[in-house]
Design an enzyme around this catalytic site. Structure first.
Site, mmCIF file in Angstrom:
data_model
loop_
_atom_site.group_PDB
_atom_site.id
_atom_site.type_symbol
_atom_site.label_atom_id
_atom_site.label_comp_id
_atom_site.label_asym_id
_atom_site.label_seq_id
_atom_site.Cartn_x
_atom_site.Cartn_y
_atom_site.Cartn_z
ATOM 1 N N GLU A 1 11.529 -6.538 11.163
ATOM 2 C CA GLU A 1 10.064 -6.611 11.105
ATOM 3 C C GLU A 1 9.465 -6.800 12.493
ATOM 4 O O GLU A 1 8.473 -6.187 12.850
ATOM 5 C CB GLU A 1 9.656 -7.788 10.214
ATOM 6 N N GLU B 1 7.791 -11.751 -0.957
ATOM 7 C CA GLU B 1 6.747 -10.789 -0.639
ATOM 8 C C GLU B 1 7.084 -9.449 -1.318
ATOM 9 O O GLU B 1 6.548 -9.139 -2.350
ATOM 10 C CB GLU B 1 6.589 -10.646 0.878
HETATM 11 C C1 RAM Z 1 3.223 -8.649 6.460
HETATM 12 C C2 RAM Z 1 3.985 -7.582 5.763
HETATM 13 C C3 RAM Z 1 3.745 -6.190 6.203
HETATM 14 C C4 RAM Z 1 2.466 -6.000 6.944
HETATM 15 C C5 RAM Z 1 1.448 -7.046 6.656
HETATM 16 C C6 RAM Z 1 0.155 -6.865 7.379
HETATM 17 O O1 RAM Z 1 3.011 -9.707 5.556
HETATM 18 O O2 RAM Z 1 5.341 -7.889 5.824
HETATM 19 O O3 RAM Z 1 4.790 -5.681 6.979
HETATM 20 O O4 RAM Z 1 1.980 -4.743 6.576
HETATM 21 O O5 RAM Z 1 1.966 -8.297 6.943
#
Ligand code: RAM
Length: 779
Positions: free
Chosen positions: A659, A378
């Site tokens: 996260e 990502e």
């Molecule tokens: C995830 C990403 C990010 C977020 C989006 C909506 O894939 O890691 O942190 O902003 O989602």
């Protein structure tokens, strides 16, 4: 300006941010090798200095690439940057680096040929990007563009440029990708190509590639560099017999070493952020292989994989000749080389660890682009993550040039998308096949608000109004577009929203399923953005716009109150995040705000002072509590150690911000969600509150011409120390809380005034100098 009905507001195209001025008179052409050479070709030319003009008095190399490049001149590596020219919205902006190479040409009037060489890698341009497995989004050919400008003592100029006379050949790199890692065959390694007279057997020609030279811009942000090193803290054998290494810190970069072993044998390095079941926990990396390989030559080999980077704390080493020791390996930390300007420390060691984790999160995710995460497939410039984190970033690091550069990409993307600020900048998602389960991209609260919120954070921190004028087109176009999307009620309750993303009660597989109503979140965000654009317009003397956006903010507030404030004073969806946003964004009147604060505090207490917010609410919840007289609840929320909370990861030995609140579950297994990074800065946005409320340093005026020193001790914290290098000099605040109250030391730089506000104490106005205040009774 008369106020138009909200639903029919048009979206004029955004005004363009002026590009950074390109002062190079380019005669060079972008050249691509006739053979790809495994995605890591070398390009070279030879030239001689022109005699009869005296010594070289100045020489500058301008260079950029499709892919990433490393330049070499006269046998030496040029510059200490890596992964240049980074990642920008290449369709419209390709940045070049300019190096002073005068010293490298201090050879006297030597007629011997000199080699200019460029080593290329796939980088962002041609490597993998995004989670769909795709690559080559910007083009399938690597290329390089370089122009060496030499000036002699007599003023004569000589120019060496990339053109079709250059030759291209293979390097020792047999594979390279930012996500997957780098393979090197040391049997192929040689520096001979950097020497004049190199035979160039097997080398091929080059052709002119496609690049509109008007899209070139100088780098205005610091480049990516090696910014630190770590040595292994522990090396051991896992239950399955693998050799594992712990560097003690989740970091971003690579591992470097020198080794000797049997020719043809292969050392394999696999990287991961965490262990699971006592083995390398690679599932969170998804399809990113994060694996480097070195095939040994039999002689002493040096390995440093500079065409990739990994997010890792742990390493699995296979094939090492003999016993691996801590002296054998060095982890190299790589980041945009930003100057650290803000510090924070207090008597609570867990909070200090949390703060260090925030700093590491910024370091690791500021690798040319401000990204969500640095490790899995990502690593994208998710706008919402930065919208949340920017106020923290601008305090910790001098991030003005870095963020302003990114805002130029945002501006470029938006202008080509009818005013829509995309989910990610640079927007590579526009090239990915649109998965049916993924929302059609459109303006989304918090994420698209980055146009306004990031700009505003930069302005507040550094006080330079030109950030507002540069970004104004993007800011205004974003809010106008949102105004055209609201429903007839005036609420932004239309279209897809990420909402309070990753609310801790959202199930692992559905991060958007939050307690907070997405329309309430989005409408509150519209109030904030319209207010900030109105204020920006006012500062820029755009009076009609100021009126338009102020009217929009007023109408949106009214709609919010009409539809979302219920008769009993609660807000629709009655969730922590909606109160936090309504309070901090000034959506409610005074009486409503007080009631909302009480309800917020009650909800926070009912939740046992566990966190209840996701990306939208987390940056604001402690401020909302503080503003409404519930400081104690803010501290209890901050100091909670049970899951979910800010400190729970710290108790689980986290060294970066995660996260998810529970990226690692209490039983030591990794969260089953397929999106589980251990290095995401968004939830670390609370550090901004810590700087202002515990540390006591906040801008009273943009750029800290006036600084607000208002520490609000609590949570059993007995001392705190913080400092900030402002544009005017260093502000430093330290306090101790004793039985008699607060003892405070403040240093105020020349030209700055400090407004000192203490709990229960009078407000003092201090001018430049060192001040000792003691003791002020604590409130
Ligand atoms: C995830 C990403 C990010 C977020 C989006 C909506 O894939 O890691 O942190 O902003 O989602």
């Amino acid at each position: 300006m008369p106020s138009a009905p909200l639903a029919t507001v048009s979206t004029p195209p955004a005004e363009a941010t002026p590009p950074a001025e390109d002062t190079v008179d380019w005669t060079a052409r972008l050249i691509s090798p006739d053979d790809d050479f495994a995605g890591a070709p070398l390009l070279r030319t030879e030239f001689t200095l022109e005699p009869g003009h005296g010594p070289v008095t100045a020489a500058v190399l301008h260079a950029t690439a499709h892919g990433v490049f490393e330049a070499h001149l006269n046998g030496a590596r040029v510059g200490d940057d890596v992964l240049s020219p980074g990642w920008s919205s290449y369709e419209w902006r390709l940045r070049y680096r300019s190096y002073d190479v005068t010293d490298l040409l201090a050879v006297g009037e030597d007629p011997a040929p000199i080699v200019l060489g460029l080593a290329l890698g796939n980088g962002w341009y041609r490597g993998r990007l995004g989670w769909s497995g795709g690559r080559d989004y910007y083009g399938d050919e690597l290329g390089a563009l370089a122009q060496l400008e030499i000036t002699y003592a007599d003023g004569h100029g000589q120019r060496v440029v990339t053109d079709t006379d250059w030759r291209a050949g293979p390097s020792a790199v047999t594979a390279n990708d930012l996500y997957d890692g780098q393979d090197v065959d040391a049997r192929l390694a040689s520096d001979d190509w950097l020497r004049p007279g190199f035979a160039a057997d097997g080398w091929v020609g080059v052709h002119v590639g496609e690049r509109d030279l008007t899209t070139l811009e100088p780098y205005s942000s610091p480049p990516v560099r090696r910014v630190g090193e770590r040595v292994p803290e522990r090396i051991w054998t896992s239950p399955s017999g693998r050799t594992l290494v712990d560097f003690g810190q989740n970091l971003v970069g690579w591992v470097r070493f020198t080794v000797q072993g049997p020719a043809g044998s292969v050392i394999t390095l696999r990287h991961a952020e965490v262990l699971e079941h006592e083995e390398l926990g690679t599932r969170p990396l998804r399809s990113a292989k994060a694996t480097d390989r070195l095939t040994l030559s039999g002689d002493e080999d040096f390995f440093e994989p500079t065409l990739t980077f990994h997010g890792f704390r742990y390493l699995e080493v296979d094939g090492w000749p003999g016993g691996l020791t801590a002296d054998d390996l060095t982890a190299v930390v790589v980041s945009t080389d930003l100057e650290r300007i803000g510090t924070f420390e207090c008597s609570d060691e867990l909070l200090n660890r949390l703060h260090r984790n925030v700093v590491w999160g910024a370091r690791g995710n500021f690798v040319d682009v401000p990204t969500d995460c640095p490790q899995r497939d990502e690593r994208l410039g998710w706008t919402g993550d930065l919208a949340a984190f920017a106020p923290t970033a601008v305090y910790l690091f001098d991030s003005s040039d870095f963020l302003r550069d990114w805002l130029r990409d945002l501006d470029a993307e938006q202008r080509h998308a009818d005013g829509m600020v995309p989910f990610v900048v640079p927007d590579v998602l526009k090239y990915l096949e649109h998965p049916p389960e993924f929302p059609a991209p459109d303006s989304t609260a918090v994420w698209s608000d980055a146009a306004v919120w990031v700009t505003w954070a930069v302005y507040q921190a550094y006080g330079d109004v030109s950030v507002l004028s540069d970004a104004y087109g993007a800011m205004a176009a974003h809010v106008r577009r949102v105004a055209s999307k609201v429903s007839p009620t005036g609420l932004w309750d239309t279209g897809f929203q990420f909402g309070d993303w990753l609310d801790p009660t959202a199930p692992p597989e559905d991060a958007a399923r939050a307690k907070a109503d997405p329309g309430v979140v989005a409408t509150a965000c519209l109030v904030r953005s319209a207010d900030l654009v109105a204020e920006s317009a006012r500062l820029l003397g755009r009076d009609e716009d100021a009126t338009f956006f102020a009217d929009l903010a007023a109408r949106t507030r009214a709609a919010f109150v009409e539809h979302y404030v219920l008769d009993d004073g609660t807000l629709r969806s009655d969730a922590v995040t909606v109160y936090a946003l309504a309070i901090v964004f000034g959506v409610l009147d005074e009486a409503q705000t007080a009631r909302a604060g009480d309800r917020l505090a009650a909800l926070v207490a009912e939740g046992g002072h566990h966190i209840q917010t996701g990306f939208a609410g987390t940056p604001f919840v402690t401020d909302a509590l503080t503003l409404t007289g519930h400081l104690d609840d803010a501290y209890r929320l901050l100091l909670q150690t049970e899951c979910p909370s800010w400190l729970y990861p710290v108790t689980m030995d986290a060294t970066t911000i995660w996260e998810r609140w529970d990226s690692m579950l209490p039983d030591g297994t990794i969260n089953p969600g397929e999106m589980t990074s251990f290095n995401h800065y968004a939830l670390g946005a609370v550090a901004d509150w810590m700087h202002r409320t515990i540390g006591g340093i906040a801008p009273a005026e943009p750029g800290y011409r006036r600084v607000r020193v208002a520490p609000r001790p609590g949570g059993g914290i007995v001392w705190a120390r913080s400092s900030l290098q402002t544009p005017y000099g260093e502000v430093a605040v330290s306090w101790t809380d004793g039985p008699d109250g607060l003892t405070l030391d403040i240093e105020v730089p020349d030209g700055v005034t400090a407004d000192v506000e203490l709990p229960g104490g009078p407000v003092a106005e201090l001018s430049a100098g060192a001040h000792h205040l003691e003791p002020v009774p604590a409130g």
